[in-house]
Design a protein around this motif. Sequence first.
Motif, short mmCIF file in Angstrom:
data_model
loop_
_atom_site.label_atom_id
_atom_site.label_comp_id
_atom_site.label_asym_id
_atom_site.label_seq_id
_atom_site.Cartn_x
_atom_site.Cartn_y
_atom_site.Cartn_z
N LYS A 1 -0.98 -16.75 5.80
CA LYS A 1 -2.11 -16.77 4.88
C LYS A 1 -3.20 -17.70 5.39
O LYS A 1 -4.38 -17.39 5.33
N SER B 1 0.81 -1.23 0.00
CA SER B 1 0.00 0.00 0.00
C SER B 1 0.84 1.27 0.00
O SER B 1 0.40 2.30 -0.50
N THR C 1 5.35 0.99 8.95
CA THR C 1 6.43 1.03 7.96
C THR C 1 6.80 2.47 7.63
O THR C 1 7.99 2.81 7.50
#
Length: 607
Positions: free
Chosen positions: A483, A347, A353
């Motif tokens: 996941k 993103s 981050t």
Amino acid sequence: MCGIVGVVGLRDATPLLFGALRRLEYRGYDSAGIATLVNGHIERRRAEGKLDNLGIVLERFALPGVTGIGHTRWATHGAPTEGNAHPHGTERVSVVHNGIIENHAELRAELEQAGQNFTTETDTETVAQMVDLHLKQGMTPSQAAHACLKRLHGAYALAMIFAGHPELMIGARHGAPLAVGFGEDEMFLGSDSLALAPLTRRIAYLRDGDWAVLSRHGAEFFDLDGTPAPFEIKTSALPGGAIGKDGYRHYMEKELHEHPLVIGQTLQRMIDPATRRVVLPELPFDLATIPRITMTACGSAFYAGLIGRSWLESEARIPVDADVASELRYREPPLARGGLGLLISQSGETADTLAALRSLREAGQHVLSVLNVAESTMARESDIVLDTIAGPEICVASTKAFTAQLSVLACLAIATGRARGTIDEAREEILVQALLDLPGRAAELFGLAPMIQQAAQIVAEARDVLYLGRGSHFPVALEGALKLKEISYIHAEAYAAGEMKHGPIALIDRNVPIVASAPSGRLFDKTASNLQEAQARGGRLLVFTDPDGAARMERIAECTIVLPETHAFAAPILHSIAVQMLAYEVALLKGTDVDQPRNLAKSVTVE
Ligand code: F6R
């Protein structure tokens, strides 16, 4: 990580806002709401849960008006109920917010003492109540908003509308992104340019700490002192049309099938087809003399970075320190100036981050980011961006962006090795060929679906699953476990295969399947021994390997999934796709909401 949008113009606002919220729903889907000005009064509709629920409310109770704001929520303060759904406000002001007001408790106490009546548990209502109080004290909307912004601590992107001011909207940002869209006789606010893409391509991003006063004719920008602030209108390159599933059952299935294309497109940007050499854009630093790399990211992007680390260390012989962004920023590692900060994000807006990026810059590091959204905040704050060409990723769980990140990191490792003299032309040719073979190999993986479905039957029955891998395949195990947790809600843990005997082996029995990523090669025998230890204790092994590894695995594994032959350098990329496919098949069996799993949001813009 909520999505916000606003419009002031001449057209019916609700359909425009609803369409934009649809494009923002990836940011959160705990509740949604819209407020508009109807004959000068604020009216709103809200609903708990997904945007479709708000759609049902709007069908029953239409919401007219040409000026309005909308919100899709990922709950931070207050349960995900209709009562806590945005917009929040009073009869004078309505507010939508993305972020966290950290000093909300203190402000709330002060405002309650001043006679303001709160009706929700949210931090956002503090903003509405403070602006309301200032309006009652006789301030104009701009004065009231400005006075309020100066008191807020924390992160916010805000949009506000005001009763009795049908042509006014105010937006503000600090730590969370906000875009101002310029239309013809209409103006917009949006959390990102993707939300605004069908409405306008002409976008100006608010600088951190700035705020803007919008009418349908344009916008004025200010800094926190109230001084006019500069802004630049850019043309967004994002597609304006709706992104469909193209016949696939889920966006995740579609995005899994886009792996070959995305890897190919990303490599094409970095590999010269004539010379078959890696060509990076011009860098504002010299890869040959960088003393050290500090890699940071969150979630799947961090696991991509771990695979990148193993490539950079083994091929370019450069030390790489790796830590998740939420830890790195507070760990304050001593860093020699002139090192390289390597940030990875789909993103480009992930709060942890972004904060790590800023702290690396403060520590005198060059900043190179691997990003999928070229118009993101991190893109604007990096010295250089290496783009992943994955296109918009809609499923909350990342798939194609992950392999695009790996493709970029592999090229970065090759370029760094060449610059430092650890890779010669012959080695580069081999590695580049391994990468160029990947799109074809990745396409072959879909032929393995029946085997993967068989493995999924075993995983779907389990309460806990162990994922194992060694070397560059340990991060593959981490990605597989993440996941699975995200989309099937089955508990999964990933371990470096050699670590299993130091504790996790106690968990092993017939009820805990073990998924291993074990290609043939240098570490195969070691991994195979670890798997044998597990099998001897009743463990059911589901092993992803290659034709060479299959012979040994078939004797011990209940399910051996044989991936196409590939060079060891490129194998983690193929194996990552395979473990993602497994998670998808398990989620199908569990009947979960694959594209929008519970409690998650795609872009995490809070700490
Ligand atoms: C996992 C997933 C998340 C993201 C993480 C970072 O499937 O999607 O773990 O990888 O939130 O997001 P970006 O890459 O946008 O910084």
